[in-house]
Design an enzyme around this catalytic site. Structure first.
Site: not given
Length: 845
Positions: A31, A77, A121
């Site tokens: 990570r 993921h 968006y």
């Protein structure tokens, strides 16, 4: 407990330890830390690979970010969608990554800290540079592993052509460790990589001369080079980054500071708010307004200054108190073969080159395997074309394709793969032209196979391929440095902006300080009334005056025994009639402390100078202390302790000496003592000193201390609070041991008032006297005749008010005696008009 179940007793301490270690390693490896080979954390690697799988090449259309995030979440993921989206957003921000890897369309945030638009968006695709990181991934160049649900495979590392760890840097907090790597210029990094390939034994110093320093996406200036060298040599270092600024002058003469680049990772909007808060809290002085005039053409923060503000002084305070100057703590920890390791510059390049070599070997082997497979098929096709009639006859005679393959294998000793290719061959390949093409392709393949085998057999050839590919990337994507480097803090020299003019520094009783050009003060005869020297509030008056030149360094000593530093040009300039600037805005002095003495030095970085000169200090209770100037040669923002002051005492005087001077101390009761400086041994900064003079009573106190270098030419001048002064020969004061009561230095009466100061003077000196009401007079010492030690003296200044008293006395050197009518405002001041003695004689009201 149900049937078949049983309880296993375990040690909870061991279980927690084991579970925490597992968790820690998961965070470290999977990570928070980047891989040294491609400079990627797993989430970034998965985002780029997921986009590649979606076909989002740089020359293809954009796809919604939500589609990309869904692909990465669903396949690789299994964490929060925001973690994936924000990782992708950061790779698209040109102020976050030196070389962005994602091409974003829509609102991806701003340098002001604005959040990006929601993923539904915005749209994105890979950047061209990211394609260089993914190139050849389908050629078995890297290892793949199963994803979280073992359904598909994902790469463990990318076969990158760019040293991404150095180029884009990385940051992350793991368990028990963290990484913070700055970005670097692509051109410089590739040059350094090539230099390492050509000489594996290259020294880090040689690599540093190529890479130079980190190169931040927001530009700025790296201030000081030691931190950079530490980071490159050890993997750890502190790099100071300053904003880039210009000083512009408006038509009305006012100056303004224009910030065009800010340090890396600084939020512009928060920076402006912080500066405004500092101004409102009175921690920053001299700023009247601040505006953000940034637009699509670039950043522009305009800081308007007050009329009397000095731009460089304000800028230095901005660097000190705001994020216009920040530090980047380099901590080059990355995963090397799955283990976290602290890496220097050479080790990072070595790991990258090793990775590229592995990629080239695996790619070459893959291409060789593919070429040999194709050559094998072509060999069969060529055999078939040479015996086409018989081949057709065998195929037509067979009942099934499998029977045809078997018959071909038996007849022509072909392999199964070759037989399949012949059976599946199209009729057009039977033409003469196609048969020629087969032979030509086969010949080319054999050449390629020979070349690939040569690559696998020759390390030097593989390294040349790595270099050529690096040079190709450099030519495509290389650009110039954005971050400037100031190799030494001395290179940023504000002295260049100021002429080395002579100044008079004045400090009022309430702590207002200014510098005024010496030319503003007139020369008068003894006994004159004087001219208005400064405008102060009724309860304030000028307490100290001191001559210095603009490039001098001033050492300030306070009554509590602390020492501070300030360049003369950093002191605000004011006219003779202005009150100056509060000293608390220039020095970090405690509210209940007060500056008592000043020393002027030219260079604190001259080893011989600071080791051959001393500072002699005297206190009101008659204590004297001697220390090396070297002890006070390293300026600190919050000052240093210069002397340990005992209860009910305070520092009064500080003088710069060469170790061979005569010391004279005078008390308010009119007595003075003379002893040689050698009687005071040299001690460290924190020492308290020894007794210099024994005072006549509890209420008596020392008013001044002087150091006389030339007994023949220097006289002793004492001044009383009612304006009387007396000049005597130094020889009139006999040499005694330190600690005595001394001898009478002036006849003290009600008419003269008590003693307030003692000076060492020559005929070349002028005296500058300022009384409590602010009246100033400048008169020549040569007008005063030498008298006996115990006389009353003569009147130096007529006090216009009965309650008025002398507040401050200082001396300046005048080689030419100027008549009052000859010296006008702004007249040229003779060279060396300021006393060559480097320290003050302060007065004690």
């Amino acid at each position: 407990m149900t049937e078949g179940e049983k309880i296993i007793r375990i040690n909870i301490e061991e279980e927690m330890k084991s579970a925490y270690i597992d968790y820690s390693m998961s965070v470290i490896v999977s990570r928070a830390l980047p891989d040294v080979r491609d400079g990627m954390k797993p989430v970034h690697r998965r985002v780029l690979y997921g986009m590649s799988e979606l076909g989002l090449a740089a020359n293809k259309g954009y796809k919604k970010s939500a589609r990309i995030v869904g692909e990465v979440l669903g396949k690789f993921h299994p964490h929060g969608d925001s973690s994936v989206y924000f990782a992708m957003v950061r790779m698209a921000q040109e102020w976050s990554l030196r070389y962005p890897l994602v091409d974003g369309q829509g609102n991806f945030g701003s340098v002001d800290g604005d959040s990006p638009a929601a993923m539904r968006y915005t749209e994105a695709r890979l950047n061209k540079l990211a394609e260089e990181m993914l190139i050849d991934i389908d050629k078995n160049t890297v290892d793949f592993q199963l994803n979280f649900d073992d359904t598909i495979k994902e790469p463990t590392v990318l076969p990158t052509r760019i040293p991404n760890l150095l180029v884009n840097g990385a940051s992350g907090i793991a368990v028990g460790m963290a990484t913070n790597m700055p970005p670097h210029n692509l051109k410089d990094t590739i040059d350094a990589t090539i230099a390492y390939i050509e000489n594996n034994d290259i020294e880090i110093e040689d690599l540093i001369s190529i890479v130079k320093a980190p190169d931040f996406p927001t530009g700025g200036t790296i201030y000081g080079y030691q931190g950079v060298k530490d980071a490159f040599n050890t993997g750890k270092g502190r790099i100071v980054i300053r904003a880039k600024s210009d000083i512009e002058t408006e038509s009305n003469g006012r100056e303004k500071i224009v910030i065009t680049e800010i340090p890396y990772m600084v939020n512009k909007a928060e920076l402006i708010i912080k500066i405004a808060d500092l101004v409102n809290e009175k921690k920053l002085d001299g700023i009247s307004n601040i505006n953000d005039e940034s637009d699509r053409n670039g950043m522009r923060i305009v800081i308007d200054l007050k009329r009397d503000a000095i731009a460089n002084v304000v800028l230095n305070h901005l660097f000190k108190y705001s994020a216009l100057q920040t530090s980047f703590g380099v901590n080059n920890i990355a995963l090397v073969k799955g283990r976290p390791q602290l890496l220097n510059l050479k080790q990072m390049l070595e790991c990258f080159v090793e990775h590229r070599h592995d990629v080239v070997v695996r790619r070459t082997q893959y291409e060789l395997d593919q070429a040999e497979k194709r050559a094998h098929i072509l060999e069969g096709l060529i055999i078939a074309s040479d015996n086409i009639d018989e081949v057709i006859k065998i195929i037509r005679a067979a009942q099934t394709p499998d029977e045809a393959r078997e018959n071909l294998i038996n007849r022509f000793e072909l392999t199964d793969i070759q037989a399949r290719a012949i059976v599946e061959m199209r009729l057009r390949q039977l033409t003469g032209l196609e048969q020629d093409k087969l032979r030509a392709e086969y010949d080319e393949l054999m050449k390629e196979i020979a070349h690939l085998k040569e690559i696998l057999a020759n390390v030097e050839l593989r390294m040349n391929i790595i270099k050529d590919e690096l040079i190709e990337v450099q030519a495509k994507y290389g650009d110039d440095r954005r971050t400037d480097i100031v190799y030494s803090s001395e290179e940023f020299n504000p002295e260049d902006f100021y002429a080395d003019d002579e100044m008079i520094i004045t400090i009022s009783h309430l702590g207002y300080m200014k510098r005024t050009p010496l030319a503003e003060f007139k020369t008068q005869h003894r006994g004159g009334v004087g001219s208005k020297g400064s405008t102060t509030r009724e309860e304030d008056f000028i307490e100290y005056i001191y001559p210095a030149s603009m490039h001098n360094t001033m050492l300030f000593f306070t009554k509590k025994g602390k020492c501070f530093w300030l360049k003369v040009y950093e002191i605000p300039e004011g006219t003779k009639n202005s009150k100056g600037r509060a000293i608390q805005n220039l020095l970090n002095i405690d509210p209940d402390d007060q500056v008592k003495a000043f020393i002027r030095v030219k260079k604190l970085n001259d080893e011989d100078y600071v080791n051959e000169n001393y500072i002699i200090m005297g206190t009101k209770k008659g204590i004297v202390k001697k220390s090396l100037l070297k002890d006070y040669s390293r300026p600190r923002v919050n000052g240093v302790n210069a002397i340990t002051i005992k209860e009910n005492d305070e520092l009064l005087q500080a003088r710069l000496t060469n170790g061979q001077t005569e010391i004279l101390m005078a008390s308010r009761s009119g007595r003075a003592i003379r002893f040689n400086e050698s009687q005071v041994r040299c001690i460290g900064r924190t020492g308290a000193g020894v007794r210099g003079i024994t005072l006549a009573s509890e209420h008596d106190e020392v008013v001044g201390m002087i150091s006389v270098k030339d007994i023949e030419s220097e006289d002793v001048l004492v001044v009383s609070e009612k304006g009387f002064g007396k000049r005597s020969k130094t020889e009139d004061y006999r040499v005694t041991n330190r600690g005595g009561k001394g001898v009478k230095t002036m006849k003290i009466t009600d008419k003269t008032g008590e003693l307030i100061t003692i000076k060492n003077v020559t005929d070349d000196n002028d005296l500058m006297i300022i009384n409590r009401s602010g009246i100033a007079i400048r008169l020549s010492v040569s007008d005063m005749r030498v008298t006996g030690r115990a006389t009353q003296g003569v009147r130096l200044i007529n006090l216009s008010k009965k309650q008025d008293e002398i507040a401050s006395v200082a001396k300046v050197t005048s080689e030419v005696e100027l008549e009052e009518e000859q010296l006008t405002e702004g007249a040229e001041i003779p060279e060396n008009d300021v006393d060559t003695d480097n320290s003050t004689e302060t007065t004690n009201e």
